[in-house]
Design an enzyme around this catalytic site. Structure first.
Site, short mmCIF file in Angstrom:
data_model
loop_
_atom_site.label_atom_id
_atom_site.label_comp_id
_atom_site.label_asym_id
_atom_site.label_seq_id
_atom_site.Cartn_x
_atom_site.Cartn_y
_atom_site.Cartn_z
N LYS A 61 -2.57 4.05 -4.01
CA LYS A 61 -2.59 5.20 -4.90
C LYS A 61 -1.21 5.87 -4.84
O LYS A 61 -0.70 6.16 -3.78
CB LYS A 61 -3.65 6.19 -4.44
CG LYS A 61 -4.15 7.04 -5.56
CD LYS A 61 -5.19 8.07 -5.21
CE LYS A 61 -5.86 7.97 -3.88
NZ LYS A 61 -6.84 9.02 -3.65
N ASP B 142 0.83 -1.20 0.00
CA ASP B 142 0.00 0.00 0.00
C ASP B 142 0.87 1.25 0.00
O ASP B 142 2.06 1.18 0.27
CB ASP B 142 -0.81 0.04 1.30
CG ASP B 142 -2.16 -0.64 1.14
OD1 ASP B 142 -2.60 -0.78 0.00
OD2 ASP B 142 -2.74 -1.00 2.16
#
Ligand code: SAH
Length: 420
Positions: free
Chosen positions: A220, A198
């Site tokens: 992201k 992550d």
């Protein structure tokens, strides 16, 4: 006997007859070790210690209750003598020597034909140490190596994969500092073939992975959208079914607003073994990085962790019940209004901690009334933890007038990073 004169090897004793002469604690320990290796153990001793009797009673080994006889060696592959009487041990050792049977003689280390190393097992790795004839030194070394293996300090990763399925470990990596992962998490990370990472979490640990460990980024990153949850689930299962040990390295704790439950369930539904390793959640640790305890004697007895204003009507609206908001930056204004609407006083302190434990950590402190404007003015951005309640008064970043006599005798933890 010099250490270079020994030849380390690993005996496979499964189903093979072996002999233990002696009934004391050393004999019991060795009998147990031999049983663990699957040997067919016979103990010869006139008297047996309680431990040994326990093994006899459970039907694991045969006990001949008498003195040793030379014929006891017939047909055995290996013998351990530990009678406590050197003359008997010497006789057993001499008989074994004559028949070319390897014998460990507990009462005469120097002339013993074989030595027993200090042993530890970590996963499917067995380490055995001989340390110049000093058993305590060997045990200390054994313990140190075992600890290093257990804590991920040594390369425990497999290079030859068994044909079977791999596995998935959902590991809570903590809020970002490499030191805030658990020992278990660190160890499993050291064994990973594939790491699914992550954006949040201990990114520094990725740099320490062996060069051939594959890192799949699913968070992201600037300019890239995060990989959708279903796709993450699919990657975990696919990689594990290829035989890989997969680590899903997550920020904070996998089960605190981290969708860990969905990932674990999907893996299990698809026949993939999953281990969940809890982590240090940002909900508690990031406030602590700003010197804010989520509960504090005299200030708060409990806390709630929520994501935004919808759940806030369910949360006790009192300054002595701490509210922790994760992913709450975008809706901060609405959340503050919702709490005020439920009756929380407008002067209740609020702290925002951005990038907790990271070099860019920043703390902004205000009140329920002022915080949304303050956040906007300084450009508060995710990741940030928002803490609402009287506990914020304890922070060394809180303005002087927030402080009350209730806690003034207590020095809060010094945050690791101070940027403001
Ligand atoms: N499972 C995670 C939470 C995931 S939700 C945990 O237990 O910590 C993501 C939110 O966590 C972010 O929006 C932010 O509110 C918070 N967060 C995670 N790491 C953070 C950090 N280092 N500093 C500030 N907030 C953080």
């Amino acid at each position: 006997m010099a250490i270079q004169d020994i030849y380390p090897t690993a005996l496979r004793l499964l189903g093979r007859p072996v002999l233990v002469v002696g009934g004391g604690p050393v004999a019991a320990r060795r009998a147990k070790g031999l049983l663990d290796a699957g040997a067919k153990v016979t103990v010869v001793a006139p008297i047996a210690s309680e431990k040994l009797r326990g093994l006899v009673d459970s039907g694991l080994l045969a006990w001949e209750q008498r003195e040793y006889r030379t014929e006891d060696l017939d047909g055995v592959w290996f013998v351990q003598t530990a009678t406590g009487t050197p003359a008997v041990d010497t006789q057993v050792a001499n008989d074994a020597e004559a028949q070319r049977i390897w014998c460990v003689n507990a009462s005469d280390h120097e002339s013993s034909a074989a030595w027993t190393p200090a042993v530890a097992v970590v996963d499917d790795v067995k380490i055995a140490i001989n340390a110049g004839g000093d058993p305590r030194r060997a045990m200390a070394l054994r313990d140190a190596v075992a600890t290093a293996l257990e804590t991920g300090g040594l390369p425990l990763r497999r290079h030859r994969k068994p044909g079977a399925n791999g596995s998935v470990a959902l590991i809570g990596g903590g809020p970002g500092d490499s030191g805030l992962i658990t020992v278990r998490g660190r160890r499993l990370l050291g064994q990973a073939d594939v790491v699914v990472a992550d954006r949040l979490g201990p990114r520094g640990l990725l740099a320490e992975l062996a060069p051939d460990v594959r890192v799949i980024e699913v968070g992201k990153t600037p300019g890239h959208h995060p990989v959708p949850q279903l796709e993450i689930n699919r990657i975990l299962v696919e990689e594990a079914l290829k035989g890989n040990r997969v680590v899903r390295l997550k920020g904070g704790d996998p089960y605190v607003l981290g969708r860990g439950g969905e990932e674990a369930e999907f893996c299990r539904q698809n026949g993939v073994e999953v281990e969940v390793v809890s982590g240090v959640t940002s909900a508690i640790s990031v406030p602590a990085a700003a010197g804010i305890p989520v509960t504090h004697r005299g200030l708060a007895k409990g806390f709630s962790v929520v994501t935004g204003h919808e759940e806030l009507s369910e949360v006790p609206a009192r300054p002595d019940h701490t509210v922790v908001l994760l992913m709450g930056v975008a809706q901060l204004r609405e959340s503050a209004a919702a709490l005020a609407g439920s009756g929380l006083p407008l002067d209740t302190p609020v702290g925002i901690v951005e990038n907790g434990y990271l070099p860019e950590q920043r703390v902004t402190i205000g009140t329920l009334e002022t915080i949304a404007d303050q956040a906007e003015a300084v450009g508060v951005a995710n990741p940030a933890v928002i803490v609402i309640g009287d506990v914020v008064r304890v922070s060394p970043f809180a303005p002087q007038h927030f402080k009350t006599a209730d806690y003034s005798t207590i020095t809060p933890n010094r945050p690791r990073v101070r940027t403001n």
